[in-house]
Write a protein that holds these residues in place. Structure first.
Motif, PDB file in Angstrom:
ATOM      1  N   ALA A  41      -7.805  -4.726 -12.049  1.00 24.32           N
ATOM      2  CA  ALA A  41      -9.103  -5.179 -11.521  1.00 24.32           C
ATOM      3  C   ALA A  41      -9.764  -6.171 -12.468  1.00 24.32           C
ATOM      4  N   GLY A  42      -9.702  -5.908 -13.768  1.00 23.12           N
ATOM      5  CA  GLY A  42     -10.290  -6.819 -14.748  1.00 23.12           C
ATOM      6  C   GLY A  42      -9.581  -8.149 -14.813  1.00 23.12           C
ATOM      7  N   VAL A  44      -8.355  -9.879 -12.348  1.00 22.30           N
ATOM      8  CA  VAL A  44      -8.729 -10.787 -11.259  1.00 22.30           C
ATOM      9  C   VAL A  44     -10.229 -10.732 -10.953  1.00 22.30           C
ATOM     10  N   GLY A  45     -10.978 -10.107 -11.862  1.00 22.53           N
ATOM     11  CA  GLY A  45     -12.428 -10.158 -11.766  1.00 22.53           C
ATOM     12  C   GLY A  45     -13.055  -9.360 -10.647  1.00 22.53           C
ATOM     13  N   THR A  46     -12.386  -8.322 -10.158  1.00 23.36           N
ATOM     14  CA  THR A  46     -13.008  -7.508  -9.113  1.00 23.36           C
ATOM     15  C   THR A  46     -13.928  -6.449  -9.702  1.00 23.36           C
ATOM     16  N   ILE A  47     -13.943  -6.331 -11.044  1.00 29.00           N
ATOM     17  CA  ILE A  47     -14.922  -5.504 -11.741  1.00 29.00           C
ATOM     18  C   ILE A  47     -15.504  -6.337 -12.881  1.00 29.00           C
ATOM     19  N   SER A  48     -16.691  -5.975 -13.304  1.00 25.01           N
ATOM     20  CA  SER A  48     -17.330  -6.659 -14.430  1.00 25.01           C
ATOM     21  C   SER A  48     -16.824  -6.061 -15.737  1.00 25.01           C
ATOM     22  N   ILE A 126     -10.051 -24.884 -18.266  1.00 23.45           N
ATOM     23  CA  ILE A 126      -9.464 -23.559 -18.469  1.00 23.45           C
ATOM     24  C   ILE A 126      -9.586 -22.800 -17.162  1.00 23.45           C
ATOM     25  N   VAL A 127      -8.451 -22.314 -16.662  1.00 25.62           N
ATOM     26  CA  VAL A 127      -8.405 -21.495 -15.458  1.00 25.62           C
ATOM     27  C   VAL A 127      -8.089 -20.068 -15.904  1.00 25.62           C
ATOM     28  N   TYR A 128      -9.111 -19.216 -15.856  1.00 20.83           N
ATOM     29  CA  TYR A 128      -8.947 -17.798 -16.193  1.00 20.83           C
ATOM     30  C   TYR A 128      -8.759 -17.010 -14.898  1.00 20.83           C
ATOM     31  N   SER A 129      -7.729 -16.168 -14.854  1.00 16.86           N
ATOM     32  CA  SER A 129      -7.452 -15.385 -13.647  1.00 16.86           C
ATOM     33  C   SER A 129      -8.654 -14.537 -13.229  1.00 16.86           C
ATOM     34  N   HIS A 130      -9.369 -13.987 -14.190  1.00 21.14           N
ATOM     35  CA  HIS A 130     -10.497 -13.114 -13.833  1.00 21.14           C
ATOM     36  C   HIS A 130     -11.661 -13.896 -13.220  1.00 21.14           C
TER      37      HIS A 130
END
Length: 195
Positions: A41-42, A44-48, A126-130
């Motif tokens: 979850a972290g 791909v950014g589905t949680i903080s 910069i492309v971050y997955s989250h």
């Protein structure tokens, strides 16, 4: 386009496990399996970041002090040490080339990596997955990076230490280079740029 972990940052992937599995009385591999959902979850950014900490504390039964220590060790492993030679080479490519980073990351990575290594100052993108909700080897993340730099896939050189990610980049039309070591990576990239 470079990867971060295992490429620009040299990491010790077992650091957290070696410290915390014995401390918590967990068996080999148990820490990773218990936290797999939080990690996914972290990534791909589905949680903080705050939610990730709360979930980690709940899953592992950590109090506030233990959680702070655990997260400090997590970020120590995550950030590793700077691959200075490769980072200097990467920085030297600008302004002749547009440069970028694609990272399978975790919530909170941008701020920590900027504070420690200044990656945002070394590159155009910069492309971050989250932050984008997808991760390598999803072909969409390579296209997102190409679009962000305004280049065609065939104009992009991509360096990563994970064979699956390099293969996916090649299938997406990029020139994929597998990182084995710094000398090899610089030679392979330079050969493509000079070719």
């Amino acid at each position: 386009m470079f990867d971060i972990g295992g490429v620009l940052e040299l990491t010790d992937p077992g650091y957290l496990t070696r410290i915390w599995e014995p401390r918590l009385g967990l068996g080999p591999g148990e820490l990773g399996s218990r936290l797999a959902g939080v990690a996914a979850a972290g990534a791909v950014g589905t949680i903080s970041e705050q939610q990730a900490g709360q979930r980690i504390a709940g899953i592992l039964g950590l109090d506030d002090h233990q959680l702070r220590a655990f997260l400090a060790d997590l970020w120590t492993e995550y950030l590793g040490t700077l691959n200075t030679e490769l980072t200097d080479y990467f920085a030297s490519l600008r302004p002749r080339y547009r440069t970028g980073i694609i990272s399978n990351s975790f919530v909170g990575a941008r701020d920590r990596e900027q504070q420690r290594y200044g990656f945002g100052d070394l590159t155009d993108l910069i492309v971050y997955s989250h932050e984008v909700g997808m991760s390598k080897p999803d072909p969409r993340i390579y296209q997102l990076a190409c679009d962000g730099l305004g280049v065609a896939a065939a104009e992009m050189v991509f360096l990563d230490d994970v064979p699956e990610n390099v293969t996916a980049a090649r299938q997406a039309g990029l020139h994929g280079v597998l990182f084995d070591d710094t000398t090899q990576a610089i030679a392979d990239i330079q050969a493509l740029l000079d070719g």
